[in-house]
Every structure is written in structure tokens, then in C-alpha cells.
Design an enzyme around this catalytic site. Structure first.
Site, PDB file in Angstrom:
ATOM      1  CG  HIS A   1      -8.356  -6.783   0.124  1.00 59.58           C
ATOM      2  ND1 HIS A   1      -7.327  -7.615   0.516  1.00 59.58           N
ATOM      3  CD2 HIS A   1      -8.130  -5.602   0.767  1.00 59.58           C
ATOM      4  CE1 HIS A   1      -6.528  -6.974   1.354  1.00 59.58           C
ATOM      5  NE2 HIS A   1      -6.991  -5.741   1.524  1.00 59.58           N
TER       6      HIS A   1
ATOM      7  CE1 TYR B   1      -0.570  -5.782   3.382  1.00 57.52           C
ATOM      8  CE2 TYR B   1      -1.887  -7.087   4.903  1.00 57.52           C
ATOM      9  CZ  TYR B   1      -0.966  -6.093   4.669  1.00 57.52           C
ATOM     10  OH  TYR B   1      -0.421  -5.419   5.722  1.00 57.52           O
TER      11      TYR B   1
ATOM     12  CG  HIS C   1      -9.249  -1.604   1.412  1.00 63.65           C
ATOM     13  ND1 HIS C   1      -9.688  -1.977   2.658  1.00 63.65           N
ATOM     14  CD2 HIS C   1      -8.048  -2.197   1.243  1.00 63.65           C
ATOM     15  CE1 HIS C   1      -8.783  -2.769   3.229  1.00 63.65           C
ATOM     16  NE2 HIS C   1      -7.781  -2.924   2.385  1.00 63.65           N
TER      17      HIS C   1
ATOM     18  NE  ARG D   1      -7.701  -9.385   5.054  1.00 62.90           N
ATOM     19  CZ  ARG D   1      -8.634  -8.626   4.467  1.00 62.90           C
ATOM     20  NH1 ARG D   1      -8.361  -7.392   4.119  1.00 62.90           N
ATOM     21  NH2 ARG D   1      -9.840  -9.091   4.237  1.00 62.90           N
TER      22      ARG D   1
ATOM     23  CE1 TYR E   1      -4.316  -1.492   0.869  1.00 63.54           C
ATOM     24  CE2 TYR E   1      -2.841  -3.173   1.725  1.00 63.54           C
ATOM     25  CZ  TYR E   1      -4.101  -2.780   1.301  1.00 63.54           C
ATOM     26  OH  TYR E   1      -5.134  -3.682   1.309  1.00 63.54           O
TER      27      TYR E   1
END
Ligand code: DHB
Ligand code: FE
Length: 289
Positions: A229, A205, A231, A226, A171
Site C-alpha cells: 500500500h 507488509y 499511504h 497487510r 518504513y
């Protein structure tokens, strides 16, 4: 948009992961959410009392040894030192908080925000292209759909705030070497409540393995993954803001997300054509109560 960026070595990836835990703590401190923590003394007594009782019950039930008690003490100290309280709480607790606080809603399902949201991303009208590097790795993805009220009215003045990891699972603002707003954007819906955002497919992630949370995962023999995805926060005047994540069909971790944040309603339907993926997802917002 093409896949010309060199794959990163595992050492480079690990070095970058080390920064994200502490970054999440700094982000939380700046978020303004700490100042809202005025909790009624009666609730403090109830909630802290229940937590302490649950911990004492656990000690008795499982016959916790002094070695185990001291391992816990030492681990709790390191969670703070590593700046990993936001990670720990968002992975293992936020999903229940989200569930309790959105159970009244009739519109779209949401899920956890996680530790990496930053307000104030650049705004664009739809159709939009998310800020990205010239050689941003990953399969191009067109993410589009409509925002509506629960009564079916399209919401033309809604904002879809999208943020996600890159094709290496990092990120921006929480890993070095990425521009501040890389893969973060706020997109205003058009007159029909529609949005369209050109981006790239994120990677699954892995929560940082080198800090306290990673040590717990290793010590317990769990995994740190995870599923990939997107967000989103979807906001519109006079409506409750929807915080959600969207997942990709076929991801190995959709069924065993370490953060327990996947719901069947949050799975995307992705079409592939000539090396480009596209998906349509509609958001239905509840009016404010
Ligand atoms: C964490 C990271 C995420 O990207 C996310 O969506 C949820 C939790 C974490 O590391 O705590
Ligand atoms: Fe995330």
C-alpha cells in the site's frame, strides 16, 4: 531505480522488524497526539464502563479459565514491554474509529493512518521524485492525479503527503539502515490541482512477528500480512485532511488485510509499460464543516 540492491536474508529482515514496534511507540509519544487526550469524564465513564462490561460478558459467555485469564494478563504486559500498543490498536481498532469519524464525508474514502506516519517530510513541487536510495529496489512507479473540492474545483494549493514501505516491506525511521526521509515526501499540486510523484512499488507488509502482536497472531493461527500500500495524507486550506491508503490490484491480501483497512474505492488501476508502472488517482476533499 534499478533492482541492484541484494535481496535481504530472512535473518536480516527479521532483525529489522524487531525495531519497528518500539519505534511506533516513540513516534506516538512525539506526535503531540498524547496531549490532546482530554476526554470528558462522562465519556470516560461511559466508554471505559462499556469496555469492562464487554470483557466481563465475554468471560461469562466463553467460560474463560484461570489459565486463559493469566495468559491474557501476561500477554497484555508484553504488549507494553514490546512497545506494541500503537501496532495493536492501529491493526485491530483504528479502522472502526476511522469509519465513525469520516462517515459524514461526500468526498474520497479514507482509511487508517497506521503507526508509521511522520510529519515534516521534505517538500517538492509537482512533478516530484520521492527521496530514495541510488539503488532503491523495486519497480519504478509514477503516481499521479488531481486534487479537487467536492464541487469539482481543482485545488492548486493542496499537499499530497506520501509515505510507504520499500520493496522489502520496511518504513524509514522504523527500520535501521534507511535515510530519515527515504520514501517520504510532501508534494504541492500545480495550477490545475495535479500532482505527479516518481517512486517505487512497495512490497506487501508483514507486521512484526517477533513481538507481542506477532505472538498473538501465531497463537491464534492467523497471518500477519497487510497488502502492499501507499499511504497518503491530502491537505488543502479550508478542507478536511484526507488520510488514505491505496492498494494494488491482484495483491493476495487485498481480501484479508490483517488491519481491515482495504476498501474497494482505494484500489488503484495500474498500467505497466517497459518495466515501469503508472497509476492515476484523484482525491476529492470535503470543505471543513
Ligand atoms: C501497521 C502497519 C502499517 O504499515 C499500516 O499501514 C497499518 C498498521 C501495524 O503494524 O500496526
Ligand atoms: Fe503501512
Amino acid at each position: 531505480m534499478t533492482q541492484t540492491t541484494d535481496p535481504k536474508t530472512s535473518d536480516e529482515l527479521a532483525a529489522r522488524a524487531a525495531d519497528s514496534g518500539a519505534g511506533a511507540t516513540a513516534n506516538f509519544r512525539q506526535s503531540g497526539k498524547t496531549g490532546s487526550a482530554q476526554v470528558d469524564p462522562e465519556r470516560v465513564a461511559l466508554l471505559a464502563g462499556s469496555l469492562i462490561k464487554a470483557a466481563n460478558d465475554l468471560v461469562r459467555e466463553h467460560g474463560v479459565s484461570y489459565d486463559e485469564y493469566n495468559a491474557l494478563k501476561s500477554w497484555l504486559i508484553s504488549v507494553g514491554e514490546d512497545g506494541e500498543w500503537p501496532l495493536f490498536l492501529d491493526v485491530w481498532l483504528e479502522h472502526s474509529v476511522e469509519e465513525v469519524n469520516t462517515s459524514h464525508r461526500k468526498g474520497s474514502k479514507g482509511t487508517i493512518e497506521g503507526p508509521y506516519y511522520v510529519p515534516g517530510a521534505p517538500e517538492q513541487d509537482s512533478p516530484a521524485t520521492i527521496p530514495m536510495r541510488e539503488d532503491e529496489p523495486g519497480t519504478p512507479l509514477v503516481f499521479a492525479g488531481q486534487v479537487r473540492d467536492v464541487d469539482g474545483t481543482p485545488l492548486s494549493n493542496a499537499v499530497v503527503d506520501l509515505w510507504h514501505a520499500d520493496a522489502n516491506g520496511f518504513y524509514s525511521q522504523f527500520a535501521p539502515g534507511l535515510d530519515q526521509w527515504n520514501l517520504r515526501v510532501r508534494v504541492r499540486t500545480d495550477a490545475d490541482g495535479r500532482y505527479e510523484i516518481n517512486t517505487v512499488q512497495p512490497a506487501p507488509y508483514q507486521i512484526p512477528t517477533d513481538g507481542a502482536c506477532g505472538k498473538l497472531i501465531a497463537a491464534a493461527g492467523w497471518h500477519a500480512w497487510r497488502p502492499a500500500h501507499l499511504h497518503v495524507k491530502v491537505e488543502a486550506p479550508d478542507h478536511e485532511t484526507l488520510t488514505a491508503q491505496l492498494y494494488f490490484p491482484g495483491d493476495a491480501h487485498n481480501d484479508d488485510d490483517i488491519a481491515s483497512a482495504v476498501k474497494p474505492e482505494l484500489l488503484l488501476d495500474v498500467a505497466e509499460s517497459e518495466g515501469k508502472n503508472s497509476t492515476e488517482y484523484d482525491f476529492v476533499l470535503d470543505p471543513v464543516r
